[in-house]
Design a protein around this motif. Structure first.
Motif, PDB file in Angstrom:
ATOM      1  N   VAL A  90       0.839  -1.202   0.000  1.00 18.26           N
ATOM      2  CA  VAL A  90       0.000   0.000   0.000  1.00 18.26           C
ATOM      3  C   VAL A  90       0.875   1.254   0.000  1.00 18.26           C
ATOM      4  O   VAL A  90       0.617   2.217  -0.733  1.00 18.26           O
ATOM      5  N   GLY A  91       1.946   1.247   0.820  1.00 13.37           N
ATOM      6  CA  GLY A  91       2.840   2.393   0.855  1.00 13.37           C
ATOM      7  C   GLY A  91       3.552   2.626  -0.462  1.00 13.37           C
ATOM      8  O   GLY A  91       3.690   3.772  -0.925  1.00 13.37           O
ATOM      9  N   THR A  92       3.997   1.555  -1.100  1.00 10.96           N
ATOM     10  CA  THR A  92       4.662   1.685  -2.399  1.00 10.96           C
ATOM     11  C   THR A  92       3.704   2.221  -3.457  1.00 10.96           C
ATOM     12  O   THR A  92       4.075   3.082  -4.267  1.00 10.96           O
ATOM     13  N   SER A  93       2.478   1.734  -3.459  1.00 13.09           N
ATOM     14  CA  SER A  93       1.488   2.226  -4.414  1.00 13.09           C
ATOM     15  C   SER A  93       1.131   3.687  -4.160  1.00 13.09           C
ATOM     16  O   SER A  93       0.700   4.394  -5.082  1.00 13.09           O
ATOM     17  N   THR A  94       1.307   4.150  -2.932  1.00 16.10           N
ATOM     18  CA  THR A  94       1.064   5.557  -2.622  1.00 16.10           C
ATOM     19  C   THR A  94       2.211   6.444  -3.078  1.00 16.10           C
ATOM     20  O   THR A  94       1.993   7.593  -3.500  1.00 16.10           O
ATOM     21  N   LEU A  95       3.442   5.925  -3.000  1.00 16.07           N
ATOM     22  CA  LEU A  95       4.615   6.728  -3.335  1.00 16.07           C
ATOM     23  C   LEU A  95       4.952   6.711  -4.820  1.00 16.07           C
ATOM     24  O   LEU A  95       5.551   7.669  -5.329  1.00 16.07           O
ATOM     25  N   THR A  96       4.621   5.640  -5.525  1.00 21.49           N
ATOM     26  CA  THR A  96       5.020   5.550  -6.936  1.00 21.49           C
ATOM     27  C   THR A  96       4.442   6.651  -7.822  1.00 21.49           C
ATOM     28  O   THR A  96       5.101   7.053  -8.783  1.00 21.49           O
ATOM     29  N   PRO A  97       3.221   7.193  -7.576  1.00 20.93           N
ATOM     30  CA  PRO A  97       2.790   8.309  -8.420  1.00 20.93           C
ATOM     31  C   PRO A  97       3.716   9.504  -8.373  1.00 20.93           C
ATOM     32  O   PRO A  97       3.887  10.203  -9.383  1.00 20.93           O
ATOM     33  N   VAL A  98       4.333   9.744  -7.218  1.00 21.95           N
ATOM     34  CA  VAL A  98       5.275  10.862  -7.116  1.00 21.95           C
ATOM     35  C   VAL A  98       6.505  10.588  -7.978  1.00 21.95           C
ATOM     36  O   VAL A  98       6.971  11.463  -8.729  1.00 21.95           O
ATOM     37  N   LEU A  99       7.049   9.382  -7.899  1.00 11.40           N
ATOM     38  CA  LEU A  99       8.223   9.017  -8.694  1.00 11.40           C
ATOM     39  C   LEU A  99       7.917   9.022 -10.184  1.00 11.40           C
ATOM     40  O   LEU A  99       8.684   9.585 -10.987  1.00 11.40           O
ATOM     41  N   VAL A 100       6.805   8.437 -10.560  1.00  7.90           N
ATOM     42  CA  VAL A 100       6.458   8.353 -11.983  1.00  7.90           C
ATOM     43  C   VAL A 100       6.162   9.737 -12.542  1.00  7.90           C
ATOM     44  O   VAL A 100       6.504  10.047 -13.693  1.00  7.90           O
ATOM     45  N   GLY A 101       5.532  10.602 -11.747  1.00  8.46           N
ATOM     46  CA  GLY A 101       5.289  11.967 -12.209  1.00  8.46           C
ATOM     47  C   GLY A 101       6.569  12.711 -12.504  1.00  8.46           C
ATOM     48  O   GLY A 101       6.663  13.464 -13.484  1.00  8.46           O
ATOM     49  N   TRP A 102       7.589  12.506 -11.675  1.00  9.17           N
ATOM     50  CA  TRP A 102       8.890  13.141 -11.923  1.00  9.17           C
ATOM     51  C   TRP A 102       9.548  12.557 -13.173  1.00  9.17           C
ATOM     52  O   TRP A 102      10.117  13.289 -13.992  1.00  9.17           O
ATOM     53  N   LEU A 103       9.475  11.240 -13.343  1.00  8.36           N
ATOM     54  CA  LEU A 103      10.055  10.615 -14.541  1.00  8.36           C
ATOM     55  C   LEU A 103       9.365  11.118 -15.813  1.00  8.36           C
ATOM     56  O   LEU A 103      10.021  11.376 -16.825  1.00  8.36           O
TER      57      LEU A 103
END
Length: 581
Positions: A90-103
């Motif tokens: 759940v935590g990873t799925s919450t954080l990945t939008p931030v990483l993918v948005g930067w990429l």
């Protein structure tokens, strides 16, 4: 008089230029002449984005709803290990939008990256049935049985599937369904709170359907084949994206970025440290050290935007422990339900179906809160702020965890009985699982109050160019709350040798873990209550003071003031007839 006439002509020309400038469309928006009407087009885009969002959440909740049961029964994990895996996903799925948005913004590109994320989402949801498929049940003929996938390879595929699914989820949330795609720029606080309330209502209605249907299929009807349903739902979401990709791939403004914000903070800390050791300079804020005129390397606009965001950091920080309490639903509360009597009138309830009890209060409260908010915002001098909702929600979360501790003590007083879950016979308490309903209801009330209010404050109390970054930071702190919950479980199990978070609940003291978490949440609530006054007033003049005035906003205010002053002069002549001649 020639000089006066020339001055008047220059002033009117300047004001006409500013009026034309104000009437120009905002960047990123185009005038679709000859196409669908603008309102109809926006409605179509919003419906498509909402449909994809609901499909993505359907897959997410479908994976989460019975992960603990699958990990403990099929993979042989201990209870605390299964809880940690669930919270980390759940935590990873919450954080990945931030990483993918930067990429998407800096490295890969939005269209290319959304295709990659759709493939990862498809791959992850397709691999989960491979892990859970009962190979030993597949017969080639009456004598030959296919071999079971070895446990080691099964775990490797399982973790790889969770990782790829979480990356795909992050890409869909960040690129296809960002908050800016709903065109909220011109909304006031009343409209924003209404949007966040109903959006959260729809997401939870979707999750209620998942928890009832998929959990029953996974647990009772088709058992392990239930993981095929998230796969089908993910495929539906990708088809939807493909059908309307030209309308849904929203490109936000690139005025600010997460990297710029972190750069301002680190530059200010570095310069502040040097100045503290060797010089003494007086600045209004420590972030001013990042400005170019104070020895930094960032413009005043970038620093002022970061300053407005930094004022929200206390709000974000107090949400971390609250998110840890919410994460007890798919971890501690799930284990309690799994070790209680699930039989009801000859029918075995799915374990995850108890989550619906926490969703029902939210589905009821949102329409009621909508009426209350409409009345409060209509009062001009009410000074209504959602901070009171956050305080009450935090108290409700603390009370829920405390009630969970007493429920655990109450559960142990019942004699143990055998119960079959996923073809495994477990020794559980004979206490009906509905005795755990109060703790679920209290967390549902907390979610109805806290999540929309935090989203409103994070979105409204920063300049428009910083709103996407503010929501990213809220996601970062929410993800940190999930990982903090996993850290608490690991620490409690290791520090007490499995006593506070045992594998067999009747052999340990899980209630002590709940009481410890409840005490921390009470302190957290009191801490937020002491700073809640900073976010109390949502009126335009107060929010402008809270945000700080950026140079661009100052210029716009001056332009509007000059235009208003000119209109007053034209409508109310000050000069007498003698002076005009």
């Amino acid at each position: 008089m020639p000089v006066a006439d020339r001055t008047d002509m220059q002033e009117k020309g300047f004001l006409n230029h500013m009026a034309d400038k104000e009437q120009q469309p905002l960047p990123g928006r185009s005038n679709h002449a000859g196409k669908l009407p603008q309102a109809e087009k926006k409605l179509q885009e919003a419906v498509c984005v909402l449909l994809v969002e609901l499909c993505e959440r359907f897959t997410f909740f479908g994976i989460v709803c019975n992960m603990i049961l699958f990990c403990t029964v099929k993979l042989g994990y201990r209870s605390y290990q299964a809880a940690i895996v669930n919270m980390c996903f759940v935590g990873t799925s919450t954080l990945t939008p931030v990483l993918v948005g930067w990429l998407a913004e800096y490295l890969v590109g939005r269209i290319k990256l959304v295709c990659i994320c759709m493939f990862l989402h498809f791959l992850g949801t397709a691999l989960l049935p491979v892990v859970s498929f009962p190979f030993e049940d597949v017969h080639v003929d009456r004598r030959h049985i296919l071999h079971t996938l070895p446990k080691r390879e099964q775990k490797i595929v399982f973790y790889f599937a969770l990782l790829t699914a979480s990356l795909g989820i992050g890409g869909i949330r960040a690129i296809v369904c960002p908050l800016s795609a709903y065109s909220l720029e011109d909304c006031g606080p009343k409209e924003l709170l209404s949007f966040f309330n109903w959006f959260h209502w729809l997401v939870n209605l979707n999750s209620a359907v998942v928890f009832v249907s998929i959990s029953y299929i996974q647990q009772s009807v088709a058992r392990n084949l239930g993981f095929l349903i998230p796969f089908v739902s993910g495929l539906m979401a990708m088809i939807t994206i493909h059908m309307v990709r030209g309308e849904m791939i929203y490109k936000p403004k690139t005025d600010s970025s997460l990297l710029t914000t972190f750069g301002v903070i680190f530059s200010a800390l570095k310069t502040c440290w040097v100045r503290y050791r060797y010089f003494s300079t007086g600045v209004s804020s420590w972030l001013d050290h990042a400005k170019e005129n104070h020895g930094g390397q960032y413009s005043e606009t970038q620093v002022e935007g970061t300053k407005s965001l930094a004022r929200l950091f206390p709000l974000f920080a107090f949400q971390v422990l609250y998110r840890t309490c919410i994460m007890q639903i798919p971890s501690g509360y799930y284990l309690q339900t799994m070790n209680s009597n699930l039989h009801f009138s000859g029918f075995v309830l799915p374990v995850a179906a108890m989550n619906v009890i926490s969703i029902v209060p939210l589905l009821i409260l949102v329409p009621v809160l909508e009426c209350v908010n409409s009345w409060l915002f209509s009062c001009k001098h009410s000074g209504h702020s959602p901070t009171i909702y956050i305080v009450v929600g935090h108290l409700s979360a603390a009370l829920s965890v405390m009630v969970a501790g007493f429920s655990e003590i109450h559960r142990k007083h019942f004699p143990q009985v055998e119960q079959t879950l996923s073809e495994e016979v477990l020794l559980v308490s004979s206490m009906p699982c509905f005795h755990l309903a109060p703790q679920y209801i209290l967390l549902g009330v907390a979610e109805a109050l806290v999540t929309p209010s935090c989203s409103l404050l994070s979105f409204w109390l920063v300049p428009e160019r910083m709103r996407g970054i503010s929501m990213h930071f809220l996601a970062l702190f929410n993800g940190a709350g999930c990982f903090m919950g996993a850290f608490f479980v690991q620490t409690a199990h290791a520090g007490t040798q499995g006593n506070w978070f045992p594998h067999l609940l009747h052999e340990g003291k899980l209630e002590r873990f709940f009481f410890f978490l409840a005490s921390l949440m009470v302190v957290n609530t009191l801490g937020f209550w002491t700073i809640a006054h900073r976010y109390n007033n949502l009126h335009q003049d107060c929010t402008n003071e809270f945000r700080g005035c950026l140079p661009g906003e100052k210029l716009l205010k001056h332009e509007k003031a000059i235009k208003h002053y000119n209109a007053v002069l034209e409508s109310s002549p000050i000069l007498s007839p003698m002076e005009k001649t």
